[in-house]
Design a protein around this motif. Structure first.
Motif: not given
Length: 196
Positions: A67-82
């Protein structure tokens, strides 16, 4: 050689009345035996069906490989989970489009079926026929959940998952068997790609 019975009380009953009573007893016994055999057959069929369903609910489940994910630094939240998933040992075929997902975390609860939503994609990268059904233990599929899309929010779950948050993700296969993964976002995320 033969002894004549002269006493009326020692003679056996004969006649049509006795024959009718005997036939009636045989018929009642035959009907009772038929009912018992019928009931036993029904119970056996029901027990077999229950056993198959119970086995499916235990064994027909997904196994989470990574399990992994992509973090959106601009909005300071996780963009997606894989999630990379596979069949658990002894499992039958699992249709991922009919698998449901439940998210429980600080932002509340969200439940949906993968095939019904545009915010979840399935990629079976060990299967050549482009189906979304896991048919073998060696197959792997990636399920990608779009939590937040800063560019086009039409296909997002709009689920807020920030640094330090925890999230429980439960995959429920069509048979009813479920697998739960615990997501823990690091308290400080320095890279866009996050291993959870």
């Amino acid at each position: 050689m033969f002894e004549a019975i002269t006493d009326e009380e020692q003679r056996g009953q004969v006649g049509i009345g006795t024959l009718i009573v005997f036939i009636a007893m045989v018929l009642v016994a035959a009907i009772a035996a038929g009912v018992l055999i019928n009931t036993a057959g029904f119970l056996q069929t029901q027990a077999e069906a229950t056993g198959e369903e119970s086995t499916a609910q235990v064994s027909d489940r997904l196994q989470i490989v990574s399990q992994s994910g992509t973090f959106n630094q601009t909005d300071s939240q996780m963009a997606n989970l894989s999630f990379v998933v596979a069949q658990s040992p002894g499992s039958d075929n699992i249709d991922l489009s009919e698998t449901s997902i439940e998210l429980i975390g600080a932002d509340g609860q969200e439940s949906f079926q993968i095939g019904d939503e545009g915010n979840a994609t399935i990629d079976i990268f060990t299967n050549d026929d482009l189906s979304v059904v896991l048919t073998d233990n060696s197959e792997r599929a990636e399920i990608n959940l779009i939590l937040h899309d800063p560019v086009d929010g039409s296909d997002e779950l709009d689920y807020l998952l920030e640094e330090g948050d925890r999230l429980s993700v439960t995959f429920t296969a069509p048979s009813g068997a479920s697998t739960t993964a615990e997501i823990r976002v690091p308290s400080t995320v320095v890279d866009e790609s996050v291993r959870l």
